[in-house]
Write a protein that holds these residues in place. Structure first.
Motif, PDB file in Angstrom:
ATOM      1  N   LEU A 121       0.415  -0.923  -0.184  1.00 25.53           N
ATOM      2  CA  LEU A 121       0.016  -0.233  -0.209  1.00 25.53           C
ATOM      3  C   LEU A 121       1.156   1.151  -0.601  1.00 25.53           C
ATOM      4  CD1 LEU A 121      -2.405  -0.559   2.482  1.00 25.53           C
ATOM      5  CD2 LEU A 121      -2.850  -0.280   0.313  1.00 25.53           C
ATOM      6  N   SER A 122       1.841   1.303   0.859  1.00 28.88           N
ATOM      7  CA  SER A 122       2.371   2.192   0.636  1.00 28.88           C
ATOM      8  C   SER A 122       3.634   2.910  -0.210  1.00 28.88           C
ATOM      9  CB  SER A 122       3.502   2.223   2.316  1.00 28.88           C
ATOM     10  OG  SER A 122       4.730   2.816   2.130  1.00 28.88           O
ATOM     11  N   GLU A 123       4.360   1.551  -0.913  1.00 27.27           N
ATOM     12  CA  GLU A 123       4.321   2.106  -1.997  1.00 27.27           C
ATOM     13  C   GLU A 123       3.950   2.214  -3.171  1.00 27.27           C
ATOM     14  OE1 GLU A 123       7.456  -0.081  -3.482  1.00 27.27           O
ATOM     15  OE2 GLU A 123       8.370   0.874  -1.742  1.00 27.27           O
ATOM     16  N   ILE A 124       2.977   1.989  -3.288  1.00 25.02           N
ATOM     17  CA  ILE A 124       1.696   2.739  -4.074  1.00 25.02           C
ATOM     18  C   ILE A 124       0.749   3.839  -3.563  1.00 25.02           C
ATOM     19  CG2 ILE A 124       1.204   0.601  -5.715  1.00 25.02           C
ATOM     20  CD1 ILE A 124      -1.670   0.982  -4.598  1.00 25.02           C
ATOM     21  N   GLY A 125       1.473   4.699  -2.934  1.00 23.91           N
ATOM     22  CA  GLY A 125       1.537   5.796  -2.333  1.00 23.91           C
ATOM     23  C   GLY A 125      -0.184   6.390  -1.419  1.00 23.91           C
ATOM     24  N   CYS A 126      -0.174   5.111  -0.978  1.00 22.12           N
ATOM     25  CA  CYS A 126      -1.789   5.089   0.099  1.00 22.12           C
ATOM     26  C   CYS A 126      -0.620   5.588   1.714  1.00 22.12           C
ATOM     27  CB  CYS A 126      -1.843   3.638   0.591  1.00 22.12           C
ATOM     28  SG  CYS A 126      -3.046   3.655   2.185  1.00 22.12           S
ATOM     29  N   THR A 127      -0.923   6.681   2.476  1.00 24.47           N
ATOM     30  CA  THR A 127      -0.626   7.635   3.302  1.00 24.47           C
ATOM     31  C   THR A 127      -1.892   8.437   4.424  1.00 24.47           C
ATOM     32  OG1 THR A 127      -0.538   9.737   2.049  1.00 24.47           O
ATOM     33  CG2 THR A 127       1.733   8.312   2.005  1.00 24.47           C
ATOM     34  N   GLY A 128      -1.793   8.695   5.111  1.00 27.81           N
ATOM     35  CA  GLY A 128      -2.007   9.583   5.824  1.00 27.81           C
ATOM     36  C   GLY A 128      -3.457   8.705   6.518  1.00 27.81           C
ATOM     37  N   ARG A 129      -4.497   9.084   6.538  1.00 29.79           N
ATOM     38  CA  ARG A 129      -5.880   8.115   6.743  1.00 29.79           C
ATOM     39  C   ARG A 129      -6.507   7.372   6.410  1.00 29.79           C
ATOM     40  NH1 ARG A 129     -11.927  10.282   6.635  1.00 29.79           N
ATOM     41  NH2 ARG A 129     -12.863   9.091   7.840  1.00 29.79           N
ATOM     42  N   ASP A 130      -5.501   6.897   5.346  1.00 34.46           N
ATOM     43  CA  ASP A 130      -6.235   5.252   4.339  1.00 34.46           C
ATOM     44  C   ASP A 130      -4.930   5.054   5.006  1.00 34.46           C
ATOM     45  OD1 ASP A 130      -8.180   7.008   2.772  1.00 34.46           O
ATOM     46  OD2 ASP A 130      -6.912   7.655   0.784  1.00 34.46           O
ATOM     47  N   PHE A 131      -4.180   4.765   5.199  1.00 33.44           N
ATOM     48  CA  PHE A 131      -2.790   4.155   5.852  1.00 33.44           C
ATOM     49  C   PHE A 131      -2.972   3.340   7.157  1.00 33.44           C
ATOM     50  CE2 PHE A 131       1.277   2.243   7.119  1.00 33.44           C
ATOM     51  CZ  PHE A 131       0.868   2.154   6.373  1.00 33.44           C
ATOM     52  N   SER A 132      -3.415   4.752   7.551  1.00 32.93           N
ATOM     53  CA  SER A 132      -4.391   4.301   9.015  1.00 32.93           C
ATOM     54  C   SER A 132      -5.369   3.292   9.514  1.00 32.93           C
ATOM     55  CB  SER A 132      -4.026   5.873   9.654  1.00 32.93           C
ATOM     56  OG  SER A 132      -3.398   6.329   9.744  1.00 32.93           O
ATOM     57  N   LYS A 133      -6.317   3.007   7.989  1.00 34.31           N
ATOM     58  CA  LYS A 133      -7.251   2.679   8.740  1.00 34.31           C
ATOM     59  C   LYS A 133      -7.216   0.935   7.598  1.00 34.31           C
ATOM     60  CE  LYS A 133     -11.476   4.561   6.264  1.00 34.31           C
ATOM     61  NZ  LYS A 133     -12.251   4.741   5.438  1.00 34.31           N
ATOM     62  N   ALA A 134      -6.188   1.273   7.143  1.00 34.95           N
ATOM     63  CA  ALA A 134      -5.858   0.117   6.863  1.00 34.95           C
ATOM     64  C   ALA A 134      -5.107  -0.842   7.561  1.00 34.95           C
ATOM     65  CB  ALA A 134      -4.786  -0.104   5.232  1.00 34.95           C
ATOM     66  N   ARG A 135      -4.167  -0.344   7.938  1.00 36.92           N
ATOM     67  CA  ARG A 135      -3.434  -0.757   9.409  1.00 36.92           C
ATOM     68  C   ARG A 135      -4.173  -1.234  10.719  1.00 36.92           C
ATOM     69  NH1 ARG A 135       1.523  -0.764  11.285  1.00 36.92           N
ATOM     70  NH2 ARG A 135       2.191   0.885   9.756  1.00 36.92           N
ATOM     71  N   ILE A 136      -5.503  -0.549  10.582  1.00 40.80           N
ATOM     72  CA  ILE A 136      -6.446  -0.761  11.919  1.00 40.80           C
ATOM     73  C   ILE A 136      -7.427  -2.337  11.257  1.00 40.80           C
ATOM     74  CG2 ILE A 136      -8.484  -0.725  13.101  1.00 40.80           C
ATOM     75  CD1 ILE A 136      -6.783   3.249  13.534  1.00 40.80           C
ATOM     76  N   ASN A 137      -7.545  -2.021  10.135  1.00 46.83           N
ATOM     77  CA  ASN A 137      -7.942  -3.432   9.617  1.00 46.83           C
ATOM     78  C   ASN A 137      -7.415  -4.383   9.238  1.00 46.83           C
ATOM     79  OD1 ASN A 137      -9.419  -5.229   7.537  1.00 46.83           O
ATOM     80  ND2 ASN A 137     -10.476  -3.137   6.529  1.00 46.83           N
ATOM     81  N   LEU A 138      -6.087  -4.627   8.684  1.00 39.36           N
ATOM     82  CA  LEU A 138      -5.709  -5.502   8.879  1.00 39.36           C
ATOM     83  C   LEU A 138      -4.913  -5.725   9.633  1.00 39.36           C
ATOM     84  CD1 LEU A 138      -3.712  -4.071   5.784  1.00 39.36           C
ATOM     85  CD2 LEU A 138      -4.585  -6.067   5.913  1.00 39.36           C
ATOM     86  N   GLU A 139      -4.325  -5.197  10.692  1.00 43.89           N
ATOM     87  CA  GLU A 139      -3.866  -5.653  12.150  1.00 43.89           C
ATOM     88  C   GLU A 139      -5.667  -6.147  13.031  1.00 43.89           C
ATOM     89  OE1 GLU A 139      -2.066  -3.066  13.429  1.00 43.89           O
ATOM     90  OE2 GLU A 139       0.103  -3.760  12.244  1.00 43.89           O
ATOM     91  N   SER A 140      -6.106  -5.930  13.018  1.00 44.21           N
ATOM     92  CA  SER A 140      -7.739  -6.623  13.477  1.00 44.21           C
ATOM     93  C   SER A 140      -8.027  -7.887  13.635  1.00 44.21           C
ATOM     94  CB  SER A 140      -8.882  -5.388  13.617  1.00 44.21           C
ATOM     95  OG  SER A 140      -9.464  -6.554  12.144  1.00 44.21           O
ATOM     96  N   GLY A 141      -7.517  -8.530  13.090  1.00 44.14           N
ATOM     97  CA  GLY A 141      -7.907  -9.967  12.344  1.00 44.14           C
ATOM     98  C   GLY A 141      -9.306 -10.727  12.591  1.00 44.14           C
ATOM     99  N   ARG A 142      -9.843  -9.384  11.992  1.00 39.69           N
ATOM    100  CA  ARG A 142     -11.686  -9.866  12.168  1.00 39.69           C
ATOM    101  C   ARG A 142     -12.131 -10.596  10.701  1.00 39.69           C
ATOM    102  NH1 ARG A 142     -14.820  -4.455  11.950  1.00 39.69           N
ATOM    103  NH2 ARG A 142     -12.644  -3.859  11.254  1.00 39.69           N
ATOM    104  N   LEU A 143     -13.366 -11.574  10.800  1.00 35.17           N
ATOM    105  CA  LEU A 143     -13.391 -12.306   9.750  1.00 35.17           C
ATOM    106  C   LEU A 143     -13.610 -11.243   9.118  1.00 35.17           C
ATOM    107  CD1 LEU A 143     -14.465 -15.560  10.980  1.00 35.17           C
ATOM    108  CD2 LEU A 143     -11.944 -14.999   9.733  1.00 35.17           C
ATOM    109  N   ASP A 144     -14.651 -11.552   7.749  1.00 32.74           N
ATOM    110  CA  ASP A 144     -15.377 -10.965   6.284  1.00 32.74           C
ATOM    111  C   ASP A 144     -15.533  -9.270   6.431  1.00 32.74           C
ATOM    112  OD1 ASP A 144     -16.314 -13.510   6.780  1.00 32.74           O
ATOM    113  OD2 ASP A 144     -17.765 -12.414   8.442  1.00 32.74           O
ATOM    114  N   THR A 145     -13.887  -8.848   5.843  1.00 32.59           N
ATOM    115  CA  THR A 145     -13.536  -7.613   5.807  1.00 32.59           C
ATOM    116  C   THR A 145     -12.693  -7.373   4.624  1.00 32.59           C
ATOM    117  OG1 THR A 145     -11.231  -7.291   7.580  1.00 32.59           O
ATOM    118  CG2 THR A 145     -13.287  -7.144   8.256  1.00 32.59           C
TER     119      THR A 145
END
Length: 140
Positions: A33-57
């Motif tokens: 994500l970082s390599e294609i320019g994802c930064t700031g709020r979008d990056f933070s939301k992605a990190r939270i989503n990916l590190e949550s371990g929630r199913l069906d996301t």
């Protein structure tokens, strides 16, 4: 986790797709994500989503300048939930490409784009729509 690259020739657009993602793959996906320019709020939301371990996301981020996207479908609780996540993230991808090319999201070109994305993803995605195949992958 299964990884797939698809290339949409008409739009010169590369998509990196991650299926059946759990938290183990967070760093790799965040790097992409970082390599294609994802930064700031979008990056933070992605990190939270990916590190949550929630199913069906899932998540989809596109950079129109690079003509690249990262699409993620987390582990899902059932084939129906996979189909829902698959359609949801595919929809985001198609809309983001439509926006980049000023394509009417209600027109025929948008629907053909969605169909092209579906055809390219289907060889991998079909494995998650069948209970037998999900068991073989160790996710059912």
């Amino acid at each position: 986790m299964i990884f797939q690259h698809i290339y949409l020739e008409k739009y010169d657009w590369l998509v990196s797709i991650y299926y059946a993602v759990d938290t183990y793959w967070s760093d790799r996906i965040l790097h992409d994500l970082s390599e294609i320019g994802c930064t700031g709020r979008d990056f933070s939301k992605a990190r939270i989503n990916l590190e949550s371990g929630r199913l069906d996301t899932g998540l989809t981020f596109s950079n129109p300048r690079f003509r690249e996207s990262v699409l993620v479908i987390a582990l899902t609780s059932s084939p129906e939930e996979f189909a829902s996540s698959f359609d949801h993230e595919k929809g985001h991808l198609a809309r983001q490409i439509c926006q980049a090319f000023d394509i009417d999201p209600y027109g025929e070109e948008a629907q053909y784009l969605a169909g092209d994305i579906n055809k390219k993803m289907f060889p991998v995605a079909k494995k998650f729509l069948c209970e037998h195949c999900r068991r073989e992958l160790g996710i059912a």
